[in-house]
Design a protein around this motif. Structure first.
Motif, PDB file in Angstrom:
ATOM      1  N   UNK A   1       0.715  -1.006   0.065  1.00  0.00           N
ATOM      2  CA  UNK A   1       0.047   0.003  -0.149  1.00  0.00           C
ATOM      3  C   UNK A   1       1.018   1.149   0.053  1.00  0.00           C
ATOM      4  N   UNK A   2       0.723   2.120  -0.751  1.00  0.00           N
ATOM      5  CA  UNK A   2       1.383   3.626  -0.761  1.00  0.00           C
ATOM      6  C   UNK A   2       1.137   4.068   0.679  1.00  0.00           C
ATOM      7  N   UNK A   3       2.311   4.747   1.062  1.00  0.00           N
ATOM      8  CA  UNK A   3       2.272   5.374   2.395  1.00  0.00           C
ATOM      9  C   UNK A   3       1.285   6.545   2.521  1.00  0.00           C
TER      10      UNK A   3
ATOM     11  N   UNK B   1      -3.867   8.704   4.582  1.00  0.00           N
ATOM     12  CA  UNK B   1      -5.326   9.058   4.745  1.00  0.00           C
ATOM     13  C   UNK B   1      -6.210   8.016   5.294  1.00  0.00           C
ATOM     14  N   UNK B   2      -6.038   6.912   5.122  1.00  0.00           N
ATOM     15  CA  UNK B   2      -6.843   5.813   5.796  1.00  0.00           C
ATOM     16  C   UNK B   2      -6.784   6.043   7.627  1.00  0.00           C
TER      17      UNK B   2
ATOM     18  N   UNK C   1     -10.034  10.917  12.967  1.00  0.00           N
ATOM     19  CA  UNK C   1     -11.110  11.985  12.808  1.00  0.00           C
ATOM     20  C   UNK C   1     -12.301  11.362  13.402  1.00  0.00           C
ATOM     21  N   UNK C   2     -12.633  10.111  13.253  1.00  0.00           N
ATOM     22  CA  UNK C   2     -13.926   9.373  14.048  1.00  0.00           C
ATOM     23  C   UNK C   2     -13.736   9.408  15.135  1.00  0.00           C
ATOM     24  N   UNK C   3     -12.487   9.077  15.750  1.00  0.00           N
ATOM     25  CA  UNK C   3     -12.195   8.703  17.217  1.00  0.00           C
ATOM     26  C   UNK C   3     -12.422  10.346  18.131  1.00  0.00           C
ATOM     27  N   UNK C   4     -11.721  10.988  17.414  1.00  0.00           N
ATOM     28  CA  UNK C   4     -11.398  12.371  18.188  1.00  0.00           C
ATOM     29  C   UNK C   4     -12.769  13.190  18.171  1.00  0.00           C
TER      30      UNK C   4
END
Length: 162
Positions: free
Chosen positions: A15-17, A22-23, A29-32
């Motif tokens: 997978x590209x870094x 991004x993932x 963001x969802x957790x924060x």
């Protein structure tokens, strides 16, 4: 959440870094956006303080028509409590606006009042049992009155010092 989460086969694939970043940032963001404990307290205060202000206002309205000996004392202390509650509501609304938190009354089922809150995109409901609200309001009134008493003591001591 994608179908590939939890599938161990896909962990070893390349997978590209930048895609991994991004993932990861999307999940962070969802957790924060989930409210912190302090923000839950703010939501609770946002619900309770207007009820308290209404209760004090009803008490003031009843006192206006009475002819009690200590009517003036009760009115003055009630006004002080109302001023403090109003200031706390103002500060709380300002802080909640800054943190992007909104609270809406949802519905009432039996003795539980539900409020919907939106915290930075995260939506959920919070329920308040009437008896618990009454107990918390009683504690708050005690704290407000104690604060006024402390203020009067300080004022009295400063007058004695002069």
């Amino acid at each position: 959440m994608s179908k590939l989460d939890g599938n161990e086969r896909w962990k070893s694939k390349m997978m590209l870094t930048e895609h991994q970043e991004q993932y990861d940032s999307r999940n962070v963001e969802k957790v924060s956006s989930v409210p912190t404990e302090e923000e839950y307290h703010m939501i609770r205060d946002y619900v309770l303080l207007p009820h308290m202000l209404t209760m004090v206002q009803k008490g003031v309205d009843e006192l206006q028509g009475s002819t009690g000996v200590l009517k003036k004392l009760h009115l003055v202390t009630s006004k002080l409590v109302m001023d403090r509650i109003s200031k706390d509501i103002y500060d709380l609304r300002r802080e909640m606006s800054r943190r992007n938190i909104k609270v809406l009354q949802d519905d009432q089922v039996d003795l539980v009042v539900y409020y919907k809150y939106i915290c930075r995109g995260y939506e959920n409901k919070m329920g308040f049992v009437r008896e618990v609200m009454r107990a918390e309001i009683s504690k708050r009134f005690t704290a407000y009155i104690q604060g006024i008493i402390e203020q009067l003591k300080v004022t009295k001591e400063t007058r004695k010092a002069k």
